[in-house]
Structure formats: structure tokens, C-alpha cells
Design a protein around this motif. Structure first.
Motif, PDB file in Angstrom:
ATOM      1  N   VAL A  71       0.869  -1.218   0.201  1.00 17.39           N
ATOM      2  CA  VAL A  71      -0.184  -0.116   0.042  1.00 17.39           C
ATOM      3  C   VAL A  71       0.773   1.197   0.102  1.00 17.39           C
ATOM      4  CG1 VAL A  71      -1.663   1.458   1.435  1.00 17.39           C
ATOM      5  CG2 VAL A  71      -2.111  -0.969   1.003  1.00 17.39           C
ATOM      6  N   LEU A  72       1.709   1.143   0.955  1.00 20.47           N
ATOM      7  CA  LEU A  72       2.672   2.375   0.961  1.00 20.47           C
ATOM      8  C   LEU A  72       3.455   2.567  -0.371  1.00 20.47           C
ATOM      9  CD1 LEU A  72       3.841   1.995   4.603  1.00 20.47           C
ATOM     10  CD2 LEU A  72       2.202   3.690   3.837  1.00 20.47           C
ATOM     11  N   GLU A  73       4.066   1.728  -0.907  1.00 25.53           N
ATOM     12  CA  GLU A  73       4.790   1.582  -2.218  1.00 25.53           C
ATOM     13  C   GLU A  73       3.802   2.278  -3.250  1.00 25.53           C
ATOM     14  OE1 GLU A  73       6.412  -2.113  -2.362  1.00 25.53           O
ATOM     15  OE2 GLU A  73       7.846  -1.932  -0.785  1.00 25.53           O
ATOM     16  N   ARG A  74       2.399   1.703  -3.362  1.00 23.02           N
ATOM     17  CA  ARG A  74       1.621   2.355  -4.349  1.00 23.02           C
ATOM     18  C   ARG A  74       1.126   3.668  -4.028  1.00 23.02           C
ATOM     19  NH1 ARG A  74      -0.868  -3.055  -3.809  1.00 23.02           N
ATOM     20  NH2 ARG A  74      -2.295  -2.308  -2.239  1.00 23.02           N
ATOM     21  N   ILE A  75       1.342   4.440  -3.188  1.00 24.32           N
ATOM     22  CA  ILE A  75       1.179   5.553  -3.008  1.00 24.32           C
ATOM     23  C   ILE A  75       2.293   6.691  -2.958  1.00 24.32           C
ATOM     24  CG2 ILE A  75      -0.851   5.374  -1.587  1.00 24.32           C
ATOM     25  CD1 ILE A  75       0.669   6.234   0.871  1.00 24.32           C
ATOM     26  N   GLY A  76       3.398   5.967  -3.277  1.00 22.00           N
ATOM     27  CA  GLY A  76       4.583   6.759  -3.699  1.00 22.00           C
ATOM     28  C   GLY A  76       5.582   6.827  -2.494  1.00 22.00           C
ATOM     29  N   MET A  77       5.346   6.143  -1.527  1.00 21.56           N
ATOM     30  CA  MET A  77       6.282   6.372  -0.569  1.00 21.56           C
ATOM     31  C   MET A  77       7.305   5.422  -0.657  1.00 21.56           C
ATOM     32  SD  MET A  77       3.850   6.798   2.874  1.00 21.56           S
ATOM     33  CE  MET A  77       4.981   7.396   4.042  1.00 21.56           C
ATOM     34  N   ARG A  78       8.871   5.633  -0.178  1.00 25.40           N
ATOM     35  CA  ARG A  78       9.854   4.817  -0.339  1.00 25.40           C
ATOM     36  C   ARG A  78      10.172   4.034   1.040  1.00 25.40           C
ATOM     37  NH1 ARG A  78      10.973   9.365  -0.399  1.00 25.40           N
ATOM     38  NH2 ARG A  78      12.286  10.320   0.857  1.00 25.40           N
ATOM     39  N   ARG A  79      10.719   2.827   0.903  1.00 24.98           N
ATOM     40  CA  ARG A  79      11.326   2.262   2.125  1.00 24.98           C
ATOM     41  C   ARG A  79      12.794   2.909   2.241  1.00 24.98           C
ATOM     42  NH1 ARG A  79      11.631  -4.117   3.378  1.00 24.98           N
ATOM     43  NH2 ARG A  79       9.477  -3.792   4.446  1.00 24.98           N
ATOM     44  N   GLU A  80      12.637   3.549   3.615  1.00 26.02           N
ATOM     45  CA  GLU A  80      14.173   4.270   3.826  1.00 26.02           C
ATOM     46  C   GLU A  80      14.904   3.640   4.759  1.00 26.02           C
ATOM     47  OE1 GLU A  80      13.116   8.029   5.439  1.00 26.02           O
ATOM     48  OE2 GLU A  80      13.345   9.100   3.350  1.00 26.02           O
ATOM     49  N   ALA A  81      14.169   2.586   5.665  1.00 24.09           N
ATOM     50  CA  ALA A  81      15.055   1.700   6.669  1.00 24.09           C
ATOM     51  C   ALA A  81      14.418   0.707   7.076  1.00 24.09           C
ATOM     52  CB  ALA A  81      15.342   2.636   7.722  1.00 24.09           C
ATOM     53  N   LEU A  82      15.247  -0.557   7.449  1.00 30.09           N
ATOM     54  CA  LEU A  82      14.644  -1.611   8.014  1.00 30.09           C
ATOM     55  C   LEU A  82      15.625  -1.538   9.242  1.00 30.09           C
ATOM     56  CD1 LEU A  82      12.917  -4.138   7.849  1.00 30.09           C
ATOM     57  CD2 LEU A  82      14.894  -5.358   6.423  1.00 30.09           C
ATOM     58  N   HIS A  83      14.770  -1.771  10.401  1.00 29.70           N
ATOM     59  CA  HIS A  83      15.499  -1.739  11.716  1.00 29.70           C
ATOM     60  C   HIS A  83      15.093  -3.175  12.055  1.00 29.70           C
ATOM     61  CE1 HIS A  83      16.189   2.438  12.104  1.00 29.70           C
ATOM     62  NE2 HIS A  83      14.841   2.627  11.733  1.00 29.70           N
ATOM     63  N   LEU A  84      16.265  -3.843  12.215  1.00 32.98           N
ATOM     64  CA  LEU A  84      16.156  -5.220  12.435  1.00 32.98           C
ATOM     65  C   LEU A  84      15.870  -5.544  14.048  1.00 32.98           C
ATOM     66  CD1 LEU A  84      19.073  -6.711  10.071  1.00 32.98           C
ATOM     67  CD2 LEU A  84      16.876  -6.763   9.703  1.00 32.98           C
ATOM     68  N   GLN A  85      15.095  -6.562  14.341  1.00 31.06           N
ATOM     69  CA  GLN A  85      14.763  -6.789  15.516  1.00 31.06           C
ATOM     70  C   GLN A  85      14.737  -5.797  16.700  1.00 31.06           C
ATOM     71  OE1 GLN A  85      16.698 -10.285  16.575  1.00 31.06           O
ATOM     72  NE2 GLN A  85      16.018 -11.351  14.844  1.00 31.06           N
ATOM     73  N   ASP A  86      14.185  -4.540  16.247  1.00 34.63           N
ATOM     74  CA  ASP A  86      14.417  -3.356  17.077  1.00 34.63           C
ATOM     75  C   ASP A  86      13.197  -3.279  18.208  1.00 34.63           C
ATOM     76  OD1 ASP A  86      12.279  -2.869  15.110  1.00 34.63           O
ATOM     77  OD2 ASP A  86      12.609  -0.784  15.577  1.00 34.63           O
ATOM     78  N   MET A  87      12.311  -4.261  18.259  1.00 44.34           N
ATOM     79  CA  MET A  87      10.993  -4.272  19.146  1.00 44.34           C
ATOM     80  C   MET A  87      10.787  -5.404  19.276  1.00 44.34           C
ATOM     81  SD  MET A  87       7.416  -1.895  18.552  1.00 44.34           S
ATOM     82  CE  MET A  87       7.660  -2.005  16.858  1.00 44.34           C
ATOM     83  N   TRP A  88      10.451  -5.613  20.777  1.00 43.28           N
ATOM     84  CA  TRP A  88       9.997  -6.955  21.516  1.00 43.28           C
ATOM     85  C   TRP A  88       8.304  -6.536  21.144  1.00 43.28           C
ATOM     86  CZ3 TRP A  88      11.369 -11.538  22.237  1.00 43.28           C
ATOM     87  CH2 TRP A  88      10.607 -12.328  23.106  1.00 43.28           C
ATOM     88  N   PHE A  89       7.817  -7.239  20.361  1.00 43.13           N
ATOM     89  CA  PHE A  89       6.328  -6.880  19.970  1.00 43.13           C
ATOM     90  C   PHE A  89       5.549  -8.357  19.875  1.00 43.13           C
ATOM     91  CE2 PHE A  89       3.289  -6.377  16.133  1.00 43.13           C
ATOM     92  CZ  PHE A  89       2.666  -5.293  16.891  1.00 43.13           C
ATOM     93  N   LYS A  90       4.541  -8.298  20.979  1.00 44.56           N
ATOM     94  CA  LYS A  90       3.793  -9.479  21.070  1.00 44.56           C
ATOM     95  C   LYS A  90       4.346 -10.681  21.135  1.00 44.56           C
ATOM     96  CE  LYS A  90      -0.010  -7.027  18.868  1.00 44.56           C
ATOM     97  NZ  LYS A  90      -1.129  -6.993  17.824  1.00 44.56           N
ATOM     98  N   ASN A  91       5.312 -10.643  22.020  1.00 40.95           N
ATOM     99  CA  ASN A  91       5.932 -11.616  22.654  1.00 40.95           C
ATOM    100  C   ASN A  91       7.080 -12.350  21.368  1.00 40.95           C
ATOM    101  OD1 ASN A  91       4.910 -11.837  25.104  1.00 40.95           O
ATOM    102  ND2 ASN A  91       3.207 -13.031  24.087  1.00 40.95           N
ATOM    103  N   GLU A  92       7.566 -11.635  20.718  1.00 43.71           N
ATOM    104  CA  GLU A  92       8.701 -12.077  19.739  1.00 43.71           C
ATOM    105  C   GLU A  92       9.520 -10.604  19.217  1.00 43.71           C
ATOM    106  OE1 GLU A  92       7.363 -13.890  16.174  1.00 43.71           O
ATOM    107  OE2 GLU A  92       5.405 -12.555  16.239  1.00 43.71           O
TER     108      GLU A  92
END
Length: 192
Positions: free
Chosen positions: A147-168
Motif C-alpha cells: 500500500v505504501l509503495e503504491r502511494i509513492g512512499m519509499r522504504r528508507e530503513a529496515l530496523h532489524l529486531q528493534d522491538m519486542w512485539f507481541k512476545n517476539e
């Protein structure tokens, strides 16, 4: 400051503040574990949805940085509630904002999220005169990344394992668009 005239109309959608009449429809998708899988909250009870609609989701304007505007997304032709979107005004001095969205599974695959997210970009860039709009999401949420790519936004970053989210551990993808990119897309006829 942002004082939208409601409803905000796109080709097929109306974006508007939530009302008490939306509680049951909103609860129908916000209570589902599959819908909340990548969201920063767990499935909600009907009472939690009602509380948010009467509280933080009741804002109809943005008067200062730090506020968020949550809007229902309604199919114009049928009046059916499809999901909801949010525009965060993050910083006034740096003119930054952030968008987010959630839709009922029945609305998937029809371009509604793309259309509504594009309307949020217009609200941010045209209504708030933002310089930069971002979106942060769990990188495993492939549909939302598209969805974000279709509206023209670009992926700027990928933060690896930066958040403990819902037990993982979870990776966070950061998407962004700058004001001049928005303006260029409008001038090129990509946006209305």
C-alpha cells in the motif's frame, strides 16, 4: 493547524470522524486477532472501542503537534464502514507527520487502503503543510508495505529486531515521502 471539512471525499470513499454509531462495525474488525496481528494493540473489546471513540478518536482537528486525527473510512456508495486511518502531527518545527491505517478483511484487495492512505498524504502535505510524512510498520506486513509503495512512499530503513512485539522480536520498516515528491506527483497527475 488543521480543520478539515468533513467528510473528506475520494473517488469511492468518505473519511470522517467516528461516532457512537460506528462502535459495532469498528469492533467487528478491531476485535479480530488476524487484523491486530501487526498493530500496536491487541484485539479490542466493544467497551474499549467505545471508550476510544468517545475519547482519543473523537478529535476532529489538529491544533498542535503531538496530536493525532483518527478518521473512519466509509464506502461512499453503500455507507459501509471499511476501516479507519490516522494522521499524526509529530513535530511542528520540522513539519513532520506519520500515517497509519487498519481495514476490515472484507475490504482487502480492492484498493481502499491505497485510496485512503493517499488521502492522508494529501491531508498532511496540503492541510498541514508538512515537509515529511512517514509510516512505521512491522516489516512482515507485506500487504501494508505494498500500500505504501503504491502511494509513492519509499522504504528508507529496515530496523532489524528493534522491538519486542507481541512476545517476539520484530523488524520495523520505515517508509517516507517528502513534500516536493508529493508536489511532483500532483503535477504529474498521479494525485488529485
Amino acid at each position: 493547524m488543521l480543520h478539515p471539512d468533513y467528510p473528506l471525499a475520494t473517488e469511492r470513499l468518505l473519511l470522517r470522524p467516528a461516532t457512537a454509531a460506528d462502535i459495532d462495525d469498528m469492533h467487528a474488525y478491531k476485535s479480530r486477532p488476524d487484523v491486530c496481528r501487526y498493530l500496536p494493540y491487541d484485539p479490542m473489546s466493544r467497551a474499549e472501542v467505545a471508550e476510544r471513540i468517545s475519547g482519543v478518536w473523537s478529535r476532529t482537528e489538529l491544533t498542535e503537534a503531538g496530536q493525532a486525527l483518527n478518521l473512519c473510512v466509509e464506502e461512499a456508495a453503500s455507507g459501509r464502514l471499511l476501516g479507519d486511518v490516522v494522521l499524526f502531527w509529530r513535530d511542528a518545527e520540522n513539519r513532520t507527520g506519520e500515517i497509519g491505517y487498519v481495514f476490515a478483511p472484507e475490504a482487502a484487495g480492492r484498493g481502499y487502503a491505497t485510496e485512503a492512505a493517499g488521502a492522508l498524504l494529501a491531508l498532511g502535505f496540503e492541510g498541514l503543510a508538512l515537509h515529511r510524512v512517514t509510516a512505521r510498520l512491522d516489516a512482515r506486513n507485506d500487504a501494508s508495505c505494498r500500500v505504501l509503495e503504491r502511494i509513492g512512499m519509499r522504504r528508507e530503513a529496515l530496523h532489524l529486531q528493534d522491538m519486542w512485539f507481541k512476545n517476539e522480536w520484530s523488524d520495523t520498516a520505515i517508509y517516507a515521502m517528502l513534500e516536493y515528491e508529493w508536489r511532483e506527483s500532483v503535477e504529474a497527475g498521479v494525485r488529485r
